[in-house]
Design a protein around this motif. Sequence first.
Motif, PDB file in Angstrom:
ATOM      1  N   ILE A  30       1.698   9.321  -5.880  1.00  0.00           N
ATOM      2  CA  ILE A  30       1.784  10.718  -5.453  1.00  0.00           C
ATOM      3  C   ILE A  30       2.982  10.834  -4.512  1.00  0.00           C
ATOM      4  O   ILE A  30       2.909  10.387  -3.364  1.00  0.00           O
ATOM      5  N   PRO A  31       4.084  11.395  -4.987  1.00  0.00           N
ATOM      6  CA  PRO A  31       5.277  11.508  -4.130  1.00  0.00           C
ATOM      7  C   PRO A  31       4.932  12.101  -2.774  1.00  0.00           C
ATOM      8  O   PRO A  31       4.210  13.104  -2.687  1.00  0.00           O
ATOM      9  N   LYS A  32       5.429  11.466  -1.735  1.00  0.00           N
ATOM     10  CA  LYS A  32       5.032  11.788  -0.366  1.00  0.00           C
ATOM     11  C   LYS A  32       5.206  13.260  -0.014  1.00  0.00           C
ATOM     12  O   LYS A  32       4.298  13.907   0.533  1.00  0.00           O
ATOM     13  N   GLU A  33       6.369  13.848  -0.354  1.00  0.00           N
ATOM     14  CA  GLU A  33       6.629  15.239   0.041  1.00  0.00           C
ATOM     15  C   GLU A  33       5.693  16.205  -0.684  1.00  0.00           C
ATOM     16  O   GLU A  33       5.221  17.201  -0.093  1.00  0.00           O
ATOM     17  N   TYR A  34       5.382  15.913  -1.950  1.00  0.00           N
ATOM     18  CA  TYR A  34       4.453  16.760  -2.703  1.00  0.00           C
ATOM     19  C   TYR A  34       3.049  16.687  -2.091  1.00  0.00           C
ATOM     20  O   TYR A  34       2.350  17.698  -1.976  1.00  0.00           O
ATOM     21  N   TYR A  35       2.647  15.482  -1.745  1.00  0.00           N
ATOM     22  CA  TYR A  35       1.312  15.303  -1.184  1.00  0.00           C
ATOM     23  C   TYR A  35       1.178  16.007   0.163  1.00  0.00           C
ATOM     24  O   TYR A  35       0.161  16.662   0.437  1.00  0.00           O
ATOM     25  N   GLN A  36       2.197  15.874   0.994  1.00  0.00           N
ATOM     26  CA  GLN A  36       2.149  16.531   2.308  1.00  0.00           C
ATOM     27  C   GLN A  36       2.043  18.046   2.173  1.00  0.00           C
ATOM     28  O   GLN A  36       1.271  18.689   2.903  1.00  0.00           O
ATOM     29  N   ASP A  37       2.784  18.617   1.236  1.00  0.00           N
ATOM     30  CA  ASP A  37       2.709  20.070   1.003  1.00  0.00           C
ATOM     31  C   ASP A  37       1.318  20.462   0.524  1.00  0.00           C
ATOM     32  O   ASP A  37       0.754  21.479   0.957  1.00  0.00           O
ATOM     33  N   PHE A  38       0.763  19.671  -0.369  1.00  0.00           N
ATOM     34  CA  PHE A  38      -0.567  19.955  -0.900  1.00  0.00           C
ATOM     35  C   PHE A  38      -1.621  19.905   0.209  1.00  0.00           C
ATOM     36  O   PHE A  38      -2.489  20.785   0.308  1.00  0.00           O
ATOM     37  N   VAL A  39      -1.547  18.903   1.048  1.00  0.00           N
ATOM     38  CA  VAL A  39      -2.517  18.759   2.143  1.00  0.00           C
ATOM     39  C   VAL A  39      -2.396  19.916   3.134  1.00  0.00           C
ATOM     40  O   VAL A  39      -3.402  20.422   3.645  1.00  0.00           O
ATOM     41  N   ARG A  40      -1.172  20.362   3.389  1.00  0.00           N
ATOM     42  CA  ARG A  40      -0.975  21.470   4.333  1.00  0.00           C
ATOM     43  C   ARG A  40      -1.651  22.758   3.842  1.00  0.00           C
ATOM     44  O   ARG A  40      -2.104  23.573   4.662  1.00  0.00           O
ATOM     45  N   GLN A  41      -1.754  22.914   2.554  1.00  0.00           N
ATOM     46  CA  GLN A  41      -2.394  24.113   2.006  1.00  0.00           C
ATOM     47  C   GLN A  41      -3.895  24.106   2.273  1.00  0.00           C
ATOM     48  O   GLN A  41      -4.517  25.179   2.353  1.00  0.00           O
ATOM     49  N   GLY A  42      -4.464  22.926   2.417  1.00  0.00           N
ATOM     50  CA  GLY A  42      -5.860  22.812   2.832  1.00  0.00           C
ATOM     51  C   GLY A  42      -6.897  23.181   1.796  1.00  0.00           C
ATOM     52  O   GLY A  42      -8.075  23.347   2.132  1.00  0.00           O
ATOM     53  N   GLU A  43      -6.542  23.318   0.545  1.00  0.00           N
ATOM     54  CA  GLU A  43      -7.508  23.646  -0.504  1.00  0.00           C
ATOM     55  C   GLU A  43      -7.709  22.425  -1.398  1.00  0.00           C
ATOM     56  O   GLU A  43      -6.786  21.987  -2.089  1.00  0.00           O
ATOM     57  N   ASN A  72       0.829  -1.211   0.000  1.00  0.00           N
ATOM     58  CA  ASN A  72       0.000   0.000   0.000  1.00  0.00           C
ATOM     59  C   ASN A  72       0.863   1.261   0.000  1.00  0.00           C
ATOM     60  O   ASN A  72       0.605   2.213  -0.747  1.00  0.00           O
ATOM     61  N   HIS A  73       1.873   1.266   0.853  1.00  0.00           N
ATOM     62  CA  HIS A  73       2.762   2.441   0.947  1.00  0.00           C
ATOM     63  C   HIS A  73       3.523   2.650  -0.359  1.00  0.00           C
ATOM     64  O   HIS A  73       3.723   3.791  -0.793  1.00  0.00           O
ATOM     65  N   PHE A  74       3.931   1.553  -0.975  1.00  0.00           N
ATOM     66  CA  PHE A  74       4.629   1.667  -2.255  1.00  0.00           C
ATOM     67  C   PHE A  74       3.709   2.327  -3.284  1.00  0.00           C
ATOM     68  O   PHE A  74       4.130   3.218  -4.030  1.00  0.00           O
ATOM     69  N   ALA A  75       2.459   1.868  -3.343  1.00  0.00           N
ATOM     70  CA  ALA A  75       1.504   2.419  -4.311  1.00  0.00           C
ATOM     71  C   ALA A  75       1.244   3.894  -4.035  1.00  0.00           C
ATOM     72  O   ALA A  75       1.259   4.720  -4.955  1.00  0.00           O
ATOM     73  N   GLU A  76       1.010   4.232  -2.774  1.00  0.00           N
ATOM     74  CA  GLU A  76       0.725   5.632  -2.410  1.00  0.00           C
ATOM     75  C   GLU A  76       1.867   6.555  -2.806  1.00  0.00           C
ATOM     76  O   GLU A  76       1.667   7.596  -3.437  1.00  0.00           O
ATOM     77  N   ASP A  77       3.077   6.168  -2.422  1.00  0.00           N
ATOM     78  CA  ASP A  77       4.240   7.049  -2.643  1.00  0.00           C
ATOM     79  C   ASP A  77       4.667   7.088  -4.104  1.00  0.00           C
ATOM     80  O   ASP A  77       5.272   8.072  -4.549  1.00  0.00           O
ATOM     81  N   SER A  78       4.378   6.028  -4.852  1.00  0.00           N
ATOM     82  CA  SER A  78       4.713   6.028  -6.277  1.00  0.00           C
ATOM     83  C   SER A  78       3.751   6.913  -7.053  1.00  0.00           C
ATOM     84  O   SER A  78       4.163   7.688  -7.914  1.00  0.00           O
TER      85      SER A  78
END
Length: 359
Positions: A296-309, A288-294
Motif C-alpha cells: 500500500i503506497p505510503k502517500e495513498y494510505y496516509q490520505d485514506f486514513v486521514r479521511q477516517g472512513e 516490514n516497512h518495505f512490505a507495508e509501502d510496497s
Amino acid sequence: MSNYMEYNDTIAFHPGYYIKEIVDESGLTQEDFAKRLDTTPKNLSLLIRGEQSLSIDIAMKLSRMIGTSVTYWLNLQNAYDTLIAEFKSDEELAEERKVFDNLDYKFFRENYGLPDLPRQKDKQIEEVRKFLNVATLTVLKRKDMAVSFRSAMENLTEASTVKANAMVQIATNIALRTQASKFNKKKFEEKVSYALTLTQNHTEFYPLIRKAFLEAGVIFVIMPNIAGSRTNGATKKIGNNIMLMVNDRRLNADSFWFTLFHEIGHIMNGDYGISFEKETGEQEEAANHFAEDSLIPKEYYQDFVRQGEFDLQAIKKFANKINRDPGIVLGRLQNDKKVDYNDYTMNSLRHKYKVRMGF
C-alpha cells in the motif's frame, strides 16, 4: 583410549594390542623397538595405547621387520575401526531419536510421499534423513545449519529450531532441483512490481509469480508448515540463485502478501536468513516497512486514513483505486487498530488462498 573394543558381543583389537605383545616378547624396550621399526618412541607408544591409527607406512615396516603381510595389519585396523564406527553409529542413532521426537513422520508421509512405516521409528528416521539429504538429524539442532537465525531468539526451543531447519532444508533441496536464471536484482524488482498486479488473482497467482521470479533468479517455494516451527519465511543464497520460502500457515490474503513482501524486502536488502514470528530488530523493521509501502503506497494510505472512513465500501473503493486485494487493506487497518479484528461486517473481504505446492 583402550587398545581393544567390545560391542554387541563382538570384540576387536587395535593393532597396538598385538604390537605390545610383540614388543614384550622381543625383550627390547619400547624405545629400542621403535628405533628398529624406524619410528619414534612417542609414535609407537600412541599405537600401543590405541590412540593412533596404524598407517600404511608402519604396516609396511612391521611386515618387513616381523615377516607378516601388510594386509594382515591393515585388516586388524579395519576390523577395529568398523566396530568403533558401529558403536558411534548406534550412539548417533540414539541422539537422532531425541531429535526425531520433535518431528511428525506423518508430515513427511502426507506431503512428500515417504513410505508408511507404522511403529518403525528407526526406519522412519532413516527415510527422513535420506529425504532431507543429511548425514544425521542431529544437525537440525544447529542454529547455523541451513541459514542464519537473524536474532539470538533466546526463547526459541530446540523443538522449534529442529522444525524450522527441517522446513528450510526441504525448501533448499527443492531449489537445488529447480532451473532458474542467474539472480538479477534489477529484473527481480520488475518481477516484484508484476507480482503486485496479481493480488486479486486468487487462483493463479502462485504459478505466475513463481515463473516470473525464476526469470529473475529467485526460486519461490510455498512450504506446508510444520506446526511449532514459528517460522514465517526464509531466504537463502544458492549458487547463482536465491531461494525464497514462505509457509502455508499464513494464506489469508493480507498475511500471505505481507509475509511474501517481507521476505522480498530481506532479499532487496541483501539480508538472508529465517524470519520468525514476533521477531524484532533493525533488519526485521526494514523488511516490514518495505512490505507495508510496497503493498500500500505510503502517500495513498496516509490520505485514506486521514479521511477516517473504514467501512466495507470505503475499503473496497480504496483497494480498487490502488489495484490491491481488499483483504490486504483490511489487514493493514486491523494491524493499525483502525478496524477491529472481530468486525463481522468485514468477513466478505477475508479470503484464504488454497495453493497446490510442488516439490
